[in-house]
Design an enzyme around this catalytic site. Structure first.
Site, PDB file in Angstrom:
ATOM      1  N   HIS A 161      -7.110  -7.047   0.790  1.00 16.77           N
ATOM      2  CA  HIS A 161      -6.041  -6.058   0.644  1.00 16.77           C
ATOM      3  C   HIS A 161      -4.895  -6.299   1.622  1.00 16.77           C
ATOM      4  CE1 HIS A 161      -4.144  -2.190  -0.099  1.00 16.77           C
ATOM      5  NE2 HIS A 161      -4.330  -1.815   1.148  1.00 16.77           N
TER       6      HIS A 161
ATOM      7  N   ASP B 143       0.838  -1.190   0.000  1.00 16.62           N
ATOM      8  CA  ASP B 143       0.000   0.000   0.000  1.00 16.62           C
ATOM      9  C   ASP B 143       0.883   1.254   0.000  1.00 16.62           C
ATOM     10  OD1 ASP B 143      -3.077   0.746   0.547  1.00 16.62           O
ATOM     11  OD2 ASP B 143      -1.853   2.043   1.831  1.00 16.62           O
TER      12      ASP B 143
END
Length: 303
Positions: free
Chosen positions: A283, A119
């Site tokens: 994620h 991320d």
């Protein structure tokens, strides 16, 4: 590894990564990073994402530490690292944050190292690879596309998932006040929304993430704001000059489902020596599917 004057041992946060020692390392004027360090062998630096801290690597790092020196810092502005005030729009540029990581590794005795980021940490890792190709031997990105491409991918209805990017791109003031007023709900929303396996982030870890984020609202917003401004400028300049990632690169990514978007092709424009993997977990893949991440990182390190 011998301790140096740049490697001041400190008490680990709770919870921490078991078996790792903790250090505060100066990386810039008035900025020190907290870093967990463990293992021995070729160095690997692991960078966390949003809304997390280095603790997201708690399953992956000990596995890699069996035969690598593993360094897991909190990025500037996050966790227990310093959070300088952004006065010029450059304090949280990925170029600045990448320089922190290169300085950190050198302070710990490593001029060259492999680098993996998730991320936000992946964006820092990519910038480190572009700016410091002599330092980064291998690079892994978990579940992002490069900054310049992000704004092209997350527009129209698929852009709804990018709400935090658009909110925190706004001028200073309103985003910080809005998020601070409901910090646990805001950051907790993404911990819930982006996780397919709720048990992957247990209550103790979730509480640590929320506690860290509550204390870092201005710096987290500044990090995101940079990605709508100065980071785009830096990426665009690299695209114009043909600067690319010259080291072996592995990208691990969900299928974002954005129509007409070939994520592997986007990455190939930046990384000629690319392995692109699509995974079925959520994620937070280092927490939801750590064995899969470890396997991909080991294969990268063997290239």
């Amino acid at each position: 590894m011998e301790r140096t004057d740049h490697m001041d041992r400190t008490q680990p946060p709770q919870p921490g990564i078991g078996g790792f020692s903790y250090h505060r390392v100066p990386v810039a004027e008035a900025v020190s990073l907290l870093a967990a360090v463990g293992g021995s062998g070729p160095p690997v630096v692991l960078l966390h994402g949003f809304p997390q801290t280095h603790l997201m690597w708690r399953h992956v790092a000990p596995e890699l530490a069996a035969d690598h020196t593993v360094i897991c810092p909190d990025l500037r502005g996050y966790g227990d690292s310093d959070k300088p005030l952004d006065t010029d729009g450059l304090t949280y540029a990925k170029r600045t944050m990448a320089a922190d990581i290169v300085t950190l590794a050198r302070a710990l005795g490593h001029d060259r190292f492999a680098l993996a980021g998730h991320d936000r940490g992946a964006l820092v890792a990519v910038r480190a690879g572009l700016d410091h190709p002599g330092a980064v031997t291998h690079l892994a990105s978990l579940d992002v596309v490069p900054t310049l491409d992000t704004w092209e991918v997350l527009r129209g209805t698929p852009g709804a998932v990018g709400f935090p990017l658009y909110l925190m791109a706004q001028p200073p003031g309103l985003p910080e006040r809005m998020i601070a007023a409901t910090a646990d709900d805001f950051f907790g929303h993404y911990l819930d929304l982006w996780t397919r396996d709720p048990d992957a982030i247990p209550a103790e870890v979730r509480a640590a993430y929320l506690r860290a984020c509550r204390a870092a609202v201005p710096s987290i917003v500044a990090d995101y704001r940079a990605s709508a401004h100065i980071d785009v400028e830096h990426d665009a300049a690299d695209r114009r000059t043909g600067n690319r990632l010259r080291m072996p690169v592995t990208v691990i990514q969900q299928d974002w489902g954005a129509p007409g978007v070939d994520a592997a092709e986007l990455w190939r424009d930046w990384a000629p020596d690319l392995v692109h993997r699509t995974v079925s977990c959520g994620h937070f893949m280092a927490e939801e599917s750590p064995a899969e991440v470890v396997r991909a990182l080991r294969e990268l390190l063997a290239r």
